[in-house]
Write a protein that holds these residues in place. Structure first.
Motif: not given
Length: 810
Positions: A45-49, A54-58, A81-93, A95-100
């Motif tokens: 699951x992707x989550x972000x503020x 944040x963009x996705x290519x299915x 993620x675009x410049x200045x943006x971050x996103x988190x991904x979780x799968x159970x416990x 966790x990932x963080x994508x920097x800009x």
């Protein structure tokens, strides 16, 4: 008359039917839920503020579209993620963080609610195309780029993939890093341990990496401690806060009454169950109830006595179903939840129990949990408890388990090393002994003894460096000595890289230890670098070499078994009689035994008259009865080392003032000839020892490059007596790089530059002069240069012979 059925039998029959109906219903419901759950695919699951780009290519899409907060990501998709943006991904416990400016490809998702995966199979297979990625892997995760593949399991890491530079840093656990060439082939691999990072460029990875040993590969990859910038990353710091507040079982039993009622009902079901499958379902439920009770009421009250009773009951449930998939999953899930349990609590008791069941299925990697406990206890200052946990870890690694997974053993050994270095101020000697044992086991089980010994030596010297940094100077000295002995440095003529490491790195460390012990008095205070440098500048190079490495050379003498002398009891009276026989004057009480069994004595106020009645010599000395010799002589306030035979001493003093003796009798030694001033002798010994060390260093470097010196004592001559870095090698053998032949050569050599000059072939045929090569050649390239020159000579000679034959025939 037929007997009437009793009311009791009828009730039992009705109760049995009811229980069977309930059991059948439970099995049916459970089967339905299991069937449904087994086909539910678990997606990250992707989550972000709000406001983050944040963009996705299915999968199967050509273009990127805006991602939705909480969106599931399936295999074949891309996320960026675009410049200045971050996103988190979780799968159970996990966790990932994508920097800009980061792009991540989801190559394969092997996660299902009841997916029966092997412990080493990656749950997620991802591709990092560019950018920076934080990973907290609770399960096996594989991430690859165009230059590397990283395998993570129960580890936290930071990956940085720039246009031509890659970086991998590990802050918890460890990671296996595999390097890829341009064709995508794996050409080498290395374990990046806890609190370490490596960095490398794409064009740096060549086929030459195939032959690199781990120690040299780490050097190529610029291995070092994790930087403060990475350690202080906000996401990592927040992750550490989350780890300290782990959520346990969602449904816990906090009531004794409720637990008793539930267990009674389940025990009744178990007694009435007929089919094995029904019994299994009930036992699965019983196990869950007991775990919920342990993590509920017993955890809250820390009732360890009652907890032990429940754990013993769990044994009876698990034993028949040790390989059942559902029970194994329950154990794994609970084990993951209590990994951060505090030592000495009910949770910790449960963790140790679960550990015994998971070890056979999960393998030695589960033993790293002990190291995580060890690190936490060291961090909280519970040193005694930490020592207990480390003992458990070391005991679990039996000979059989080490052989079964030596790679994992080495990985965990590196984790232990980093924990010890992190908490070096609190480390105890037994903890260091456990770490030393990992090195001994590695050297015992690995085939490449030379490479492993070098790595172990490097690890030991790292520990010495850390001890110095924490001002534990006496312990650093002792550890350096112990490492020298256990690694058998003195006998490593064929393992010159390790010996050279101790001669060079050991010298630098010993120099600081010497300063701290002798100048600072061993106080736990930092070394003033300016004062230390002044201290070094005031001393000569010979003094430095002798004093700094004396501890290592002394060890060599200590390690050798002393040859016991034949016991010879000697009395002071016998010494007195021997002295007076030569007209020495001494009081009996001035003859004190140092070791009467070996016949050594201290003599005080020995008087010897001379031919001149006005001249009398008075001296003190040590006397060896068996050798009849004096040493450490203090003659008229002048010190002489000796040894001097007693008879020669007598003749010397009697005739010291006789002109005829010194001028006419050439066989009578003079005072200057017989007695050498102690300070002068010490200086000579310093010079000799410095020369010996210099020759040993040169020999070590030559052997490492495959150059064999026939007789080091005569064939290695020092040509620069000041720097002790220039040598003339008179007779050396070097192997051909194309066949089995050996060539005898002589050349000049510098230990500073490790370059050979003025190379000459010692063999029949043409000479090899300095003009035949460049001004100089590195010692590593010497074999190839000599081989090519000889082959060229042989080819020229063959051509000449063919020409002569042709001319002769025509």
């Amino acid at each position: 008359m037929n007997p009437q059925p009793s009311r009791f039998s009828l009730r039992s029959f009705i109760l049995s039917l009811t229980a069977l109906a309930l059991t059948a219903a439970l099995v049916a419901v459970d089967h339905r839920e299991t069937t449904q759950a087994s086909v539910i695919q678990m997606a990250p699951i992707v989550r972000f503020e709000e406001g983050e780009m944040v963009q996705i290519k299915p999968f199967a899409n050509q273009d990127y579209i805006e991602a939705t907060n909480g969106q599931s990501i399936f295999s074949g998709s891309y996320l960026k993620t675009a410049e200045g943006s971050v996103a988190e991904i979780t799968l159970n416990k996990t966790q990932f963080e994508l920097k800009e400016n980061t792009e991540l490809e989801f190559i394969q998702n092997n996660s299902g609610d009841l997916f029966n995966y092997a412990s080493q199979t990656p749950r997620l297979h991802l591709g990092l195309n560019q950018g920076q990625l934080w990973v907290n892997a609770d399960h096996p995760i594989q991430i690859e780029s165009n230059t590397f593949i990283v395998q993570l399991n129960h580890a936290t890491a930071f990956l940085d993939m720039q246009s031509n530079l890659s970086q991998v840093a590990v802050l918890d656990g460890s990671a296996e890093l595999k390097l890829k060439n341009e064709q995508g082939q794996i050409i080498n691999k290395i374990v990046v341990p806890l609190n370490s990072q490596v960095s490398f460029s794409a064009d740096q990875i060549t086929q030459n990496y195939l032959a690199l040993e781990p120690s040299k590969l780490r050097k190529e990859l610029n291995a070092q401690a994790v930087t403060n910038q990475i350690e202080n990353d906000p996401w990592y710091l927040s992750l550490e806060d989350k780890k300290s507040n782990v959520a346990y079982h969602k449904q816990t039993l906090n009531s004794e009454l409720r637990y008793a009622a539930q267990i009674s009902f389940e025990n009744m079901q178990s007694a009435l169950a007929i089919r094995p499958q029904a019994q299994l379902k009930i036992d699965q439920s019983r196990l869950q109830s007991k775990l919920s009770y342990l993590l509920g009421k017993l955890k809250t009250e820390n009732d360890r006595l009652k907890a032990q009773e429940v754990l013993d009951e769990i044994d009876g449930i698990i034993m028949p179903y040790s390989k059942d998939r559902i029970i194994q999953k329950t154990l794994k899930k609970t084990f993951a939840e209590v990994q951060g349990a505090t030592f000495g609590t009910v949770e910790y008791m449960l963790k140790e129990k679960l550990f015994t069941y998971l070890m056979p299925s999960e393998g030695p990697s589960v033993l790293a949990v002990h190291l995580a406990d060890f690190a936490r206890l060291m961090e909280s200052g519970q040193i005694e408890s930490a020592a207990v946990v480390l003992d458990k870890w070391a005991t679990q690694w039996t000979e059989q388990i080490i052989q079964s997974d030596l790679d994992e053993y080495e990985r965990e050994g590196q984790i232990l090393k980093n924990i010890l270095r992190t908490h070096i101020a609190e480390v105890t000697v037994p903890m260091l002994d456990h770490f030393d044992q990992t090195g001994q086991n590695r050297m015992q089980h690995r085939e490449d003894k030379q490479e492993i010994r070098f790595e172990v030596a490097q690890d030991r010297l790292d520990i010495v460096t850390s001890l110095l940094a924490s001002y534990q100077y006496p312990l650093a000295k002792q550890y350096l000595k112990n490492s020298y002995l256990s690694l058998d440095i003195v006998n490593l003529s064929e393992n010159s890289s390790t010996a050279e490491l101790f001669l060079e790195t050991g010298t630098l460390l010993a120099r600081r230890i010497d300063y701290a012990l002798n100048i600072l008095g061993g106080q736990a205070i930092p070394i003033d670098e300016t004062a230390f440098q002044n201290y070094l500048d005031e001393r000569t190079r010979d003094e430095l070499l002798v004093e700094d490495l004396s501890m290592l050379l002394d060890i060599e003498a200590q390690a050798a078994e002393p040859i016991p002398k034949e016991s010879q009891e000697v009395s002071a009276q016998e010494v007195f009689e021997r002295l007076t026989a030569l007209d020495f004057e001494i009081e009996l009480e001035n003859i004190q035994a140092i070791d009467a069994s070996q016949g050594t004595f201290q003599l005080k106020d020995v008087v010897k008259p001379t031919n001149d009645p006005q001249v009398t010599y008075t001296f003190e000395a040590q006397y060896a009865y068996a050798e009849d010799a004096l040493t450490n002589i203090n003659l008229n306030e002048q010190l002489f080392k000796g040894p001097v035979l007693l008879e020669d001493m007598n003749r010397l003093l009697v005739e010291a003032d006789s002109p005829s003796a010194s001028s006419t009798d050439e066989n009578v030694p003079g005072l200057d000839e017989l007695l050498t001033d102690q300070s002068e002798l010490t200086s000579q010994e310093d010079q000799a020892l410095a020369n010996d060390l210099a020759v040993r260093l040169a020999l070590s470097q030559l052997q490492a490059a495959g150059v064999t010196v026939t007789d080091p004592k005569t064939d290695i001559q020092i040509t620069d007596s000041v720097s002790l870095e220039q040598f003339n090698i008179q007779n050396a053998l070097i192997k051909s790089t194309v066949d089995e032949r050996e060539f005898a050569i002589r050349f000049d050599y510098s230990t500073q530059t490790q370059m050979a000059q003025n190379i000459t072939q010692i063999a029949e045929g043409e000479g090899l002069s300095a003009e035949s090569i460049t001004d100089s050649v590195s010692i590593e390239a010497l074999a190839n240069v000599v081989t090519q020159f000889v082959l060229k000579q042989e080819e020229a000679q063959k051509t000449l012979e063919e020409l002569e034959t042709f001319l002769g025939n025509n």
